[in-house]
Design a protein around this motif. Structure first.
Motif, PDB file in Angstrom:
ATOM      1  N   ASP A   1      16.367 -17.975  16.379  1.00 24.34           N
ATOM      2  CA  ASP A   1      16.414 -17.867  18.012  1.00 24.34           C
ATOM      3  C   ASP A   1      15.381 -16.931  18.407  1.00 24.34           C
ATOM      4  OD1 ASP A   1      18.123 -19.992  17.735  1.00 24.34           O
ATOM      5  OD2 ASP A   1      19.845 -18.915  18.716  1.00 24.34           O
TER       6      ASP A   1
ATOM      7  N   ASP B   1      14.603 -21.697  20.608  1.00 19.65           N
ATOM      8  CA  ASP B   1      15.731 -21.964  19.307  1.00 19.65           C
ATOM      9  C   ASP B   1      14.648 -22.728  18.202  1.00 19.65           C
ATOM     10  OD1 ASP B   1      17.214 -22.969  17.206  1.00 19.65           O
ATOM     11  OD2 ASP B   1      18.680 -23.820  18.581  1.00 19.65           O
TER      12      ASP B   1
ATOM     13  N   ASP C   1      21.857 -23.730  21.039  1.00 21.05           N
ATOM     14  CA  ASP C   1      23.033 -24.686  20.783  1.00 21.05           C
ATOM     15  C   ASP C   1      23.977 -24.214  19.631  1.00 21.05           C
ATOM     16  OD1 ASP C   1      21.425 -24.810  18.642  1.00 21.05           O
ATOM     17  OD2 ASP C   1      21.578 -27.005  18.188  1.00 21.05           O
ATOM     18  N   GLY C   2      23.763 -22.813  19.020  1.00 19.85           N
ATOM     19  CA  GLY C   2      24.646 -22.385  18.118  1.00 19.85           C
ATOM     20  C   GLY C   2      26.023 -21.953  18.981  1.00 19.85           C
TER      21      GLY C   2
ATOM     22  N   ASP D   1      25.327 -21.650  12.945  1.00 19.85           N
ATOM     23  CA  ASP D   1      23.813 -21.830  13.592  1.00 19.85           C
ATOM     24  C   ASP D   1      23.650 -20.389  13.946  1.00 19.85           C
ATOM     25  OD1 ASP D   1      21.367 -22.451  14.136  1.00 19.85           O
ATOM     26  OD2 ASP D   1      21.837 -23.911  15.540  1.00 19.85           O
ATOM     27  N   ASN D   2      22.436 -19.974  14.165  1.00 16.83           N
ATOM     28  CA  ASN D   2      21.925 -18.968  15.095  1.00 16.83           C
ATOM     29  C   ASN D   2      22.675 -19.090  16.392  1.00 16.83           C
ATOM     30  OD1 ASN D   2      18.758 -19.319  13.704  1.00 16.83           O
ATOM     31  ND2 ASN D   2      20.389 -18.426  12.797  1.00 16.83           N
TER      32      ASN D   2
HETATM   33 MN    MN Z   1      20.205 -24.036  16.828  1.00 23.80          MN
END
Ligand code: MN
Length: 409
Positions: free
Chosen positions: A28, A41, A194-195, A233-234
Motif C-alpha cells: 500500500d 494498493d 481493502d485490508g 492484508d496490508n
Molecule cells: Mn489490499
C-alpha cells in the motif's frame, strides 16, 4: 473596509498504514499534503505491487493538479507510467495498483472536493454519525452485488473477492470514476485500502470515526483493529476532517484560534483583497508569517478570487509545523536501494519516516544478481545519498563494477 464575507476551508488530516500480520511487505502507499490525499494498493509478484503503488502516487503528486481536469489527467498519466514501466521490465509484468484520491480543486471561483477512483480502495464520508461509501469498488464481486446476483455477506466470503475489474497500469487506458463535492463543516472523510474493509464491517468503522478523536489517532486505531481481526492484508487509513469557516473581513486578523507556533498560516483580510492574478504579492505577504517552504506550498495551492464572495483556502494539519518539517526532512534526500531485484534511486529516507515512505525516483536495469557481493550487501539496507546527482554518480560507478551481464548469466 470591504465587508464581503470570506469562506475558509480548513482541513486536518492523519493516516496510518501497516503491512498486517501475514504479508511479507507493504504494497500500500499513502500520500497527504496541502490539498491531495491518496491511497494506493499495489498488486503484482515480486515487488511489483510496491513499485506500481509508489509510481502511481508519485506521478500524481508531481503533476499539475489544481482543478478537476488536471487531476483527472494526472490519474490518466499515472496509469500510463505504471503500464509503460510494467511493459519495459520483465519482473514487473502485470503489476497494477488501485488509486483513490480526494483532492481540493478550484472550480469556477469556489473550492470543491474531487474524488477520483480506480480499483477497490475506498473513500467514505462520515456525516452526522452516518457512514457512507462514496466510491464504487471495481471488483468482480462488487459488480455481482450491483447486479443483484450476490448479497453483501456472500461477497465478503467469495473466493474471488480480491479480483479487480479495473486497476491502474493494467491497460494503456483506464476509465476513472469521478465525483465533485461541496465542502461541508463537520464532514470526516476516510480513504482506505481493502485490508481495512475486508477485516472490519462498516458499522465498526463508523463507531471509530464517531469517537471524534483526532484523525491520526483514529487512523491508527482502525489499522490496529484490522490487525487484531487477522491482519490478512496490508491496511491503510487516511482521515481528513473538514471545517468551513465564514469570517468577517472587517475583524482584526486572527486573534482567536490556533496560535502561530502550531503552524497556522492564514490570509488576513488585506491579503484576501489582493486583486486577481496578483498571487505573487499574496504569497509575499504570507511569507512574513511563515517559512519559505510553507509559502511555496501556499502559493501552489491557495487561490484568491474576487467575485460575489471572497474565498480563501487555508489547509492545516494539527501541529502542522512539526509534521511539515518532518515531511520535508523525510523527502529531502535520496537513497539507492533494491526494489523487485533491481537497483533503484528512491526519494526519501531509508525505511521512511512516519508515513512518508520513500518514493521511486529512478528505475535502473541493473539486477541484484549482477552486483558484486559487497555492493549487494550495501544496497540491501539502502545507501543514503546527499542528492540526486550523487545518487546517479553512485549508480554509474556501480554499473562499472558489475560482475555479470545484463541477462544475469
Ligand atoms: Mn489490499
Amino acid at each position: 473596509m470591504n465587508s464581503t464575507p470570506m469562506r475558509r476551508l480548513r482541513l486536518t488530516w492523519g493516516g496510518a498504514t501497516d503491512q498486517g500480520r501475514i504479508r511479507a511487505n507493504n504494497q500500500d502507499a499513502m500520500y497527504a499534503d496541502s490539498g491531495l490525499f491518496v491511497v494506493a494498493d499495489g498488486m503484482g509478484g515480486h515487488q511489483g505491487g510496491e513499485v506500481a503503488a509508489n509510481l502511481a502516487v508519485r506521478t500524481l503528486t508531481n503533476a499539475e493538479r489544481s482543478d478537476r481536469e488536471q487531476l483527472r489527467e494526472a490519474v490518466a498519466e499515472a496509469n500510463r507510467v505504471v503500464h509503460q514501466t510494467a511493459l519495459e521490465e520483465a519482473e514487473l509484468h502485470g503489476m497494477g495498483t488501485t488509486l483513490t484520491t480526494l483532492a481540493v480543486s478550484q472550480e469556477a471561483n469556489t473550492h470543491q472536493f474531487v474524488i477520483l477512483n480506480v480499483g477497490d480502495s475506498r473513500v467514505y464520508r462520515h456525516r452526522d454519525g452516518q457512514l457512507e461509501q462514496l466510491t464504487e469498488d471495481h471488483s468482480y464481486v462488487a459488480e455481482l452485488v450491483r447486479r443483484g446476483e450476490l448479497d453483501d455477506d456472500a461477497a465478503q466470503a467469495h473466493p474471488y473477492r480480491n479480483m479487480l475489474t479495473r486497476a491502474i497500469g493494467v491497460h494503456a487506458e483506464v476509465e476513472i470514476d469521478e465525483w465533485l463535492l461541496e465542502p461541508v463543516s463537520g464532514d470526516r472523510f476516510m480513504l482506505c485500502s481493502d485490508g481495512l474493509t475486508n477485516e472490519l464491517a462498516d458499522l465498526e468503522i463508523a463507531e471509530q470515526l464517531r469517537f471524534d478523536k483526532d484523525p491520526s489517532t483514529t487512523a491508527k486505531a482502525l489499522v490496529g483493529l484490522a490487525n487484531e481481526r487477522g491482519g490478512r492484508d496490508n491496511s491503510t487509513v487516511l482521515i481528513v476532517d473538514v471545517q468551513v469557516e465564514v469570517i468577517d473581513p472587517d475583524e482584526p486578523p486572527l486573534s482567536s484560534g490556533t496560535s502561530e507556533s502550531q503552524g497556522r498560516i492564514s490570509s488576513s483580510p488585506d491579503e484576501a483583497n489582493t486583486p486577481i492574478g496578483d498571487s505573487e504579492n499574496f504569497s509575499n505577504q504570507l511569507e512574513q508569517k511563515s517559512n519559505t517552504k510553507k509559502r511555496s506550498w501556499l502559493s501552489d495551492r491557495v487561490h484568491v478570487k474576487l467575485g460575489a464572495v471572497i474565498i480563501s483556502l487555508v489547509l492545516l494539519f494539527s501541529s502542522a509545523a512539526m509534521v511539515t518539517a518532518i515531511g520535508l526532512y523525510a523527502r529531502s534526500s535520496y537513497h539507492v536501494g533494491i526494489v523487485a531485484n533491481h537497483v533503484v534511486i528512491q526519494k526519501g529516507r531509508i525505511g521512511g519516516l512516519l508515513w512518508f515512505e520513500p518514493t521511486l525516483e529512478h528505475w535502473t536495469d541493473i539486477q541484484t544478481v549482477q552486483l558484486a557481493e559487497q555492493d549487494r550487501q550495501r544496497l540491501a539496507n539502502g545507501e543514503q545519498m546527499l542528492d540526486l546527482d550523487n545518487a546517479k554518480t553512485f549508480v554509474a560507478n556501480l554499473r562499472s563494477r558489475l560482475v555479470k551481464g545484463v541477462d544475469g548469466s
